[in-house]
Design a protein around this motif. Structure first.
Motif, PDB file in Angstrom:
ATOM      1  N   THR A 110       0.827  -1.205   0.000  1.00  0.00           N
ATOM      2  CA  THR A 110       0.000   0.000   0.000  1.00  0.00           C
ATOM      3  C   THR A 110       0.861   1.254   0.000  1.00  0.00           C
ATOM      4  O   THR A 110       0.596   2.216  -0.731  1.00  0.00           O
ATOM      5  CB  THR A 110      -0.925   0.002   1.230  1.00  0.00           C
ATOM      6  N   GLY A 133      -9.418   1.112   4.867  1.00  0.00           N
ATOM      7  CA  GLY A 133      -9.722   0.176   3.796  1.00  0.00           C
ATOM      8  C   GLY A 133     -10.209  -1.174   4.257  1.00  0.00           C
ATOM      9  O   GLY A 133     -10.654  -1.987   3.450  1.00  0.00           O
ATOM     10  N   TYR A 159     -11.985   3.200  -6.000  1.00  0.00           N
ATOM     11  CA  TYR A 159     -11.371   1.974  -5.488  1.00  0.00           C
ATOM     12  C   TYR A 159     -10.954   1.062  -6.630  1.00  0.00           C
ATOM     13  O   TYR A 159     -11.720   0.796  -7.557  1.00  0.00           O
ATOM     14  CB  TYR A 159     -12.360   1.243  -4.580  1.00  0.00           C
ATOM     15  N   ASN A 168      -6.541  -0.807  -3.129  1.00  0.00           N
ATOM     16  CA  ASN A 168      -6.541   0.521  -2.525  1.00  0.00           C
ATOM     17  C   ASN A 168      -7.290   1.496  -3.406  1.00  0.00           C
ATOM     18  O   ASN A 168      -7.481   1.257  -4.597  1.00  0.00           O
ATOM     19  CB  ASN A 168      -5.099   1.027  -2.361  1.00  0.00           C
TER      20      ASN A 168
END
Length: 543
Positions: free
Chosen positions: A60, A276, A528, A534
């Motif tokens: 991420t 998330g 998204y 992510n």
């Protein structure tokens, strides 16, 4: 990618609509504005060097700090970014990659052919013990960069130096062109190039990867602000010299939490702006509280229970099959996950070409058949509990306990929960093959090919093969699928390889997931993307 190796996705035809994306309104486009700081939930990453980062939390962060040769559009198609065009090959073995000029690292170094060649060589070189090394095993010369410790890691004899420290299959043509030669044809090679392992690295970073772990020198839309403050936060700021689409945010800060419960509390209090992975038991609440700011979309996440083949109680495949058939996936999904997930009848996500929804006959819940298989497999060791491992702080305890109770009620096997380790520590146990029972892991795809769900997890040398499963026929079938002229042409071989896995059951497939992302009303323009697991942080605005 591990995470969750968490870890999500259906093809209309073979190459269309692979990936779902979703947009959330939040404060509304008219209220969103450039600038400001976005604070995001994160668990402690394992690593932050591209070649050594193969789990979702580190990934991420790297997705905003780095940019690769290619990316993927909303339909899952490969699109060039730093590459001038999607690489092509007449024989699926030799690929020429041309780069756009004008890209730079955050320290001012140019992103050129050397940036990729040197990064890939560092990752592939065995003594560096990079977690993503195996991604380069298709390139000519990879074996020469590896060595075998003659008496194991614990023995006194050191491993010999490899024959080479550079991949013979990487050739620099000029400053912005290089050639890649694969040992065998692989039609999906361009798909791989968007993954973390293939990111470029600055020369300064390669000279001191330990320092780069703490303060990465990327080439992405955000750059590190200070250094990684372990178990606290990772601060980044917009990189104004970025050659791609510049971020609208001034700052993007990843706030690190020990567990998702405390993270969700921080979201509700406004301490963070976006999360998330809303905890399972808070999903119903989040649906009501966040409304159109709560995104639920199919993802490529695949959750499974690994069975360590290095332990005697798991050696017989009929025992493994029995354990799988004793688990009522539908009941767990309904009672614990509010019906959010899809019971797995495959080990390949339904959003990937070639996935089948009826491939796994041992994924059916059938107590009588489970008992028969267990007896035929020699039974479970008398008086021995089955230990069930899971990482702490991610909401797994409730459903793992439900699995344990089902095994107890249906097969008379007592269980013990092992859930004390945080994720990074948990992955260390996985990599060291030291689990003492069944273990929860998952997978989120690195690129949209069935090969990515097969080779890493079940290949004899697979980097995430934590069960130690080995089957020569499986390896052969995957290789034959790779060599097909196109991904679609290789699907039959990949399915045959999957059939072997589903017969041998080194893992128990449980379910495929969907997102549970929530954000506060000061945030807008959230899109998204399940490939990245992510939202696109360059598009988000805060008000």
């Amino acid at each position: 990618m591990r995470g969750l190796r968490s870890m999500r996705l259906i093809a209309v035809g073979a190459a269309v609509a692979l990936i779902a994306s979703a947009c959330g309104g939040g404060a509304g486009d008219e209220e969103g504005q450039a600038g400001g700081e976005l604070k995001v939930f994160l668990s402690e990453p394992e690593h932050l060097v591209p070649g050594n980062t193969n789990e979702t939390q580190g990934g991420t962060v790297l997705q905003v700090l780095y940019t690769g040769l290619v990316d993927y559009d909303k339909d899952g198609k490969v699109v060039p970014v730093i590459a001038e065009s999607v690489p092509e090959s007449s024989d699926q073995k030799t690929w020429t990659i041309k780069l756009k000029k004008g890209w730079s690292f955050h320290n001012g170094e140019p992103v050129n052919a050397d940036s990729f060649i040197n990064s890939w060589n560092w990752t592939a070189y065995g003594p560096n013990a990079a977690g993503n090394s195996y991604f380069f095993d298709r390139i000519v010369g990879y074996a020469d960069l590896q060595s075998t410790d003659p008496d194991g890691e614990e023995g006194p004899k050191p491993a010999p130096e490899p024959k080479a420290d550079k991949l013979a299959g990487l050739k620099k043509i000029d400053d912005y062109t290089f050639e890649v030669t694969l040992a065998e044809p692989f039609s999906s090679f361009p798909m791989m190039l968007g993954y973390t392992a293939f990111f470029p690295m600055a020369q300064e970073c390669l000279k001191d990867t330990k320092a780069c772990e703490t303060a990465p020198i990327g080439n992405g839309p955000f750059k590190i602000d200070g250094s990684w403050e372990h178990k606290r936060q990772i601060k980044t700021v917009r990189y104004d010299q970025y050659a791609g689409n510049k971020a609208k945010l001034d700052k993007l800060t990843f706030k690190i939490f020990k567990d998702d419960v405390s993270g969700y509390a921080a979201l509700q209090s406004g301490e963070i702006d976006l999360m998330g992975t809303v905890p399972v038991d808070k999903v119903e609440e989040a649906r009501g509280q966040y409304s159109d700011r709560f995104i639920e979309e199919p993802t490529s996440t695949f959750t499974y229970l690994g069975l360590p083949g290095y332990l005697p109680q798991f050696k017989n495949k009929k025992v493994r099959q029995a354990l799988s058939m004793a688990i009522d996936r539908d009941a767990i999904i309904k009672e614990i996950f509010n019906g959010r997930f899809i019971p797995a009848k495959s080990v390949v996500s339904p959003l990937v070409p070639g996935s089948r929804d009826d491939a796994c006959k041992y994924c059916d819940f059938n107590v009588d058949e489970a008992k028969r298989l267990l007896e035929e497999g020699g039974g479970w060791p008398k008086g021995k509990k089955i230990e069930l491992w899971f990482n702490a702080g991610a909401g797994h305890e409730q459903w793992i306990e439900a699995v344990g109770n089902q095994l107890k009620n249906n097969l008379d096997i007592e269980f013990a929960l092992k859930g004390d380790l945080e994720f990074a520590e948990y992955l260390e146990v996985a990599d060291a093959k030291k689990f003492t029972g069944g273990f929860r892991l998952g997978w989120v795809m690195d690129y949209p090919s069935p090969e990515n769900y097969l080779k890493p997890l079940y290949g004899t040398q697979g980097s995430s093969n934590n069960t130690t499963y080995a089957n020569k026929e499986f390896d052969k079938l995957v290789t034959e699928g790779d060599a097909a002229a196109t991904l679609e042409d290789g699907i039959a071989k990949y399915q045959a390889a999957e059939d072997l896995v589903l017969e041998d059951m080194p893992v128990i497939p449980l379910w495929f997931g969907q997102s549970a992302l929530a954000y506060n009303d000061n945030v807008a323009d959230v899109e998204y993307d399940v490939i990245d697991y992510n939202p696109d942080y360059t598009k988000i605005t805060v008000s």
